[in-house]
Design a protein around this motif. Structure first.
Motif, PDB file in Angstrom:
ATOM      1  N   UNK A 206       0.842  -1.195   0.000  1.00 47.94           N
ATOM      2  CA  UNK A 206       0.000   0.000   0.000  1.00 47.94           C
ATOM      3  C   UNK A 206       0.879   1.248   0.000  1.00 47.94           C
ATOM      4  N   UNK A 207       0.359   2.323  -0.596  1.00 49.36           N
ATOM      5  CA  UNK A 207       1.071   3.603  -0.659  1.00 49.36           C
ATOM      6  C   UNK A 207       0.080   4.708  -0.312  1.00 49.36           C
ATOM      7  N   UNK A 208       0.378   5.465   0.745  1.00 46.92           N
ATOM      8  CA  UNK A 208      -0.470   6.588   1.141  1.00 46.92           C
ATOM      9  C   UNK A 208       0.039   7.856   0.484  1.00 46.92           C
ATOM     10  N   UNK A 209      -0.892   8.709   0.019  1.00 45.12           N
ATOM     11  CA  UNK A 209      -0.526   9.939  -0.676  1.00 45.12           C
ATOM     12  C   UNK A 209      -1.714  10.886  -0.680  1.00 45.12           C
ATOM     13  N   UNK A 210      -1.476  12.102  -1.177  1.00 47.23           N
ATOM     14  CA  UNK A 210      -2.604  12.988  -1.419  1.00 47.23           C
ATOM     15  C   UNK A 210      -3.164  12.684  -2.798  1.00 47.23           C
ATOM     16  N   UNK A 227      -2.100  -1.127  -3.138  1.00 52.75           N
ATOM     17  CA  UNK A 227      -3.310  -0.317  -2.964  1.00 52.75           C
ATOM     18  C   UNK A 227      -2.901   1.127  -2.686  1.00 52.75           C
ATOM     19  N   UNK A 228      -3.511   2.037  -3.416  1.00 56.63           N
ATOM     20  CA  UNK A 228      -3.299   3.463  -3.172  1.00 56.63           C
ATOM     21  C   UNK A 228      -4.277   3.905  -2.095  1.00 56.63           C
ATOM     22  N   UNK A 229      -3.764   4.617  -1.073  1.00 58.78           N
ATOM     23  CA  UNK A 229      -4.590   5.096   0.038  1.00 58.78           C
ATOM     24  C   UNK A 229      -4.502   6.614   0.062  1.00 58.78           C
ATOM     25  N   UNK A 230      -5.653   7.258  -0.149  1.00 60.13           N
ATOM     26  CA  UNK A 230      -5.662   8.719  -0.160  1.00 60.13           C
ATOM     27  C   UNK A 230      -5.816   9.253   1.253  1.00 60.13           C
ATOM     28  N   UNK A 231      -5.114  10.325   1.512  1.00 60.33           N
ATOM     29  CA  UNK A 231      -5.030  10.882   2.862  1.00 60.33           C
ATOM     30  C   UNK A 231      -6.266  11.720   3.198  1.00 60.33           C
ATOM     31  N   UNK A 232      -6.782  11.510   4.392  1.00 56.28           N
ATOM     32  CA  UNK A 232      -7.968  12.240   4.865  1.00 56.28           C
ATOM     33  C   UNK A 232      -7.748  13.746   4.849  1.00 56.28           C
ATOM     34  N   UNK A 233      -6.620  14.191   5.391  1.00 50.71           N
ATOM     35  CA  UNK A 233      -6.375  15.626   5.528  1.00 50.71           C
ATOM     36  C   UNK A 233      -6.412  16.321   4.175  1.00 50.71           C
ATOM     37  N   UNK A 234      -5.744  15.753   3.168  1.00 44.45           N
ATOM     38  CA  UNK A 234      -5.671  16.398   1.862  1.00 44.45           C
ATOM     39  C   UNK A 234      -7.026  16.424   1.161  1.00 44.45           C
ATOM     40  N   UNK A 235      -7.801  15.343   1.277  1.00 41.11           N
ATOM     41  CA  UNK A 235      -9.098  15.300   0.617  1.00 41.11           C
ATOM     42  C   UNK A 235     -10.056  16.301   1.249  1.00 41.11           C
TER      43      UNK A 235
END
Length: 401
Positions: A206-210, A227-235
Motif C-alpha cells: 500500500x502507498x499513502x498519498x494525497x 493499494x493506493x490510500x488517499x489521505x484524509x487531511x488532503x481530501x
C-alpha cells in the motif's frame, strides 16, 4: 619519554622547541620523530628511503583564543611496492589542509549550528564546512533494507519559493526517509521506483498519498498490486477549498443588499474550515448561528463532516456503503460546486475505501515537513540539493520495527 606533552597529539612527529605566536595565531612547527619510520599510504609498509619532503601548513583545533596552525614536513617515500608515495599520517588524511581533530570538531559543531555560523566561528570557508558535513552525512546515512519495505508514504514539500517542490518517500512502518527528489511529476518520482527495483516494488502492499495523479499513476505502473490510500487531511482540505469556499463566496455575493449579513458570511472562512473541536466557545456559537441562518453553508458543512466518516469505516464494505450514501446526498444537494466535486471524486474513491484495510495517512510527513523547514532555515539556503536531501535523510533515520 619525550618531555613535550604536545607530541602526544601528533603521532610520529615531535614539536620544535619554539612556536611562533602572533595576534590570535599560534604556529607550531613539527619534525619527524627520530624513532618513527614513515609508512607508505598505499600498502602501509614501513619505508626507510625518502624521495622528497614538502612543508605543508595545516589547521588544527583552536587553543583558547588562538587559531592553531601546524607546519608539517610531509615525506614522499620510495616504496618497493608502490613506488614514490606520500607517507601515511594518521591524523592528516590525504592532502587535507585540516587535521583529523579539526575535521572532527567541525563535524560536531555542524550538528548543532548552521553551516554559515560554524564557518564564521572557525574562520573557515563555507564550502569547506559544507564539504566536511557532506562527507559525514554520506558516511552516516544508512542504506535502507529494500527487501523489508512493504508500505510507503509519499508527499511533497516546498523546496523554494515560486511553486518549486520536492517529493519525499518514507517507510510507513519505520518512518525512515527512503528517498528525496526534486519535483512532483511522474518523471521526477520515477527514479525512486528505479532505485527500489522490480523485486522490492513487487512487495509493496500500500502507498499513502494525497490526490496527486502523477504519484498515483507512477505507483500503479511500478507496483501494480499495491493499494493506493488517499489521505484524509488532503481530501478534506480540497473539499474545503473547492466546495466550501466556493459556496461561501456565492452566498456572500447574493447578500450584496444586506451588508451586515454579507460581512458575517464573507468573514466566516476559518470558522467553516476548522474542525469544530478546535473552536473556542464563542467561535462555536458564531458557527452555529451562521449555519442556522444559511442553509447552503449548513449543507456543505455537514457534507464535510460526513465525508470524514469514510476513513473511519470498520471495513471496506462499510466504507463503500458510506460513500454511496454521501454521493447520493451530494448529488441531491442542488449545489453545483458539491456536485462537481462528487463527480471528480468518483475516480479516487477506491483509494479512500482502501483506508479501511490500510490505516495509513501522511500526517507523519506533515510533522516531518516542519522539521524540514527548520533544516532549511538553519542552512540559509543550501547550495546543492544532494546535500540538503542528505540532511533530511539523516534527520529521519527511522525506528526499529
Amino acid at each position: 619519554m619525550n618531555a613535550n606533552p604536545l607530541t602526544l597529539f601528533w603521532e610520529g612527529f615531535t614539536v620544535e622547541p619554539y612556536a611562533q605566536i602572533a595576534p590570535q595565531v599560534l604556529l607550531i612547527r613539527l619534525r619527524p620523530g627520530e624513532d618513527c619510520h614513515p609508512c607508505c599510504s598505499g600498502c602501509q609498509q614501513h619505508c626507510t628511503a625518502v624521495h622528497d619532503t614538502t612543508i605543508r601548513r595545516v589547521r588544527e583545533r583552536d587553543l583558547f583564543q588562538y587559531r592553531v596552525w601546524l607546519e608539517v614536513p610531509v615525506r614522499r617515500v620510495r616504496c618497493v611496492t608502490c613506488g614514490p608515495k606520500l607517507e601515511q599520517i594518521r591524523w592528516l588524511s590525504g592532502r587535507q589542509r585540516l587535521t583529523a581533530g579539526m575535521v572532527s570538531w567541525v563535524e560536531s559543531l555542524v550538528r548543532l549550528m548552521p553551516v554559515q555560523h560554524v564557518a564564521r566561528l572557525l574562520g573557515l570557508n563555507w564550502h569547506t564546512v559544507k564539504a566536511i558535513d557532506h562527507h559525514r552525512l554520506a558516511r552516516e546515512v544508512v542504506e535502507p533494507d529494500r527487501s523489508q519495505i512493504r508500505r510507503l508514504i509519499m508527499d511533497e514539500f516546498a523546496l523554494f519559493k515560486g511553486h518549486r517542490y520536492a517529493t519525499v518517500v518514507i517507510n510507513a512502518d519505520t518512518q525512515q526517509v527512503l528517498w528525496v527528489g526534486e519535483g512532483n511529476s511522474r518523471q521526477a518520482i520515477r527514479p525512486f521506483f528505479e532505485w527500489l527495483g522490480p523485486e522490492a516494488c513487487a512487495q509493496i502492499e500500500a502507498v499513502a498519498m494525497d490526490m496527486n495523479t502523477a504519484m498515483d499513476l507512477e505507483v500503479q505502473h511500478h507496483c501494480a498490486q499495491a493499494r493506493v490510500v488517499y489521505d484524509l487531511f488532503h481530501v478534506v482540505a480540497k473539499f474545503g477549498r473547492e466546495v466550501i469556499d466556493r459556496v461561501r463566496v456565492d452566498q456572500s455575493n447574493q447578500l450584496r443588499h444586506d451588508k451586515p449579513a454579507r460581512k458575517v458570511v464573507k468573514r466566516s472562512r476559518w470558522l467553516l474550515l476548522r474542525n469544530r473541536d478546535n473552536l473556542k466557545a464563542e467561535q462555536a456559537v458564531k458557527l452555529e448561528e451562521l449555519l442556522q441562518a444559511n442553509q447552503p453553508l449548513m449543507t456543505v458543512y455537514l457534507l464535510k463532516d460526513q465525508l470524514k466518516e469514510l476513513w473511519y469505516a470498520p471495513s471496506e464494505a462499510e466504507a463503500r456503503r458510506r460513500w454511496e450514501e454521501w454521493l447520493e446526498l451530494a448529488m441531491s444537494s442542488g449545489l453545483a460546486p458539491v456536485q462537481q466535486f462528487a463527480r471528480r471524486f468518483k475516480g479516487y474513491v477506491e483509494g479512500i475505501i482502501a483506508s479501511a484495510t490500510y490505516r495509513m495517512n501522511t500526517s507523519v510527513l506533515e510533522g516531518m515537513n516542519n522539521k524540514i523547514k527548520v533544516i532549511k532555515r538553519m542552512a540559509y539556503g543550501y547550495r546543492d540539493n544532494d546535500y540538503f536531501f542528505l540532511k533530511i535523510k539523516a534527520a529521519f533515520p527511522g525506528k526499529a520495527r
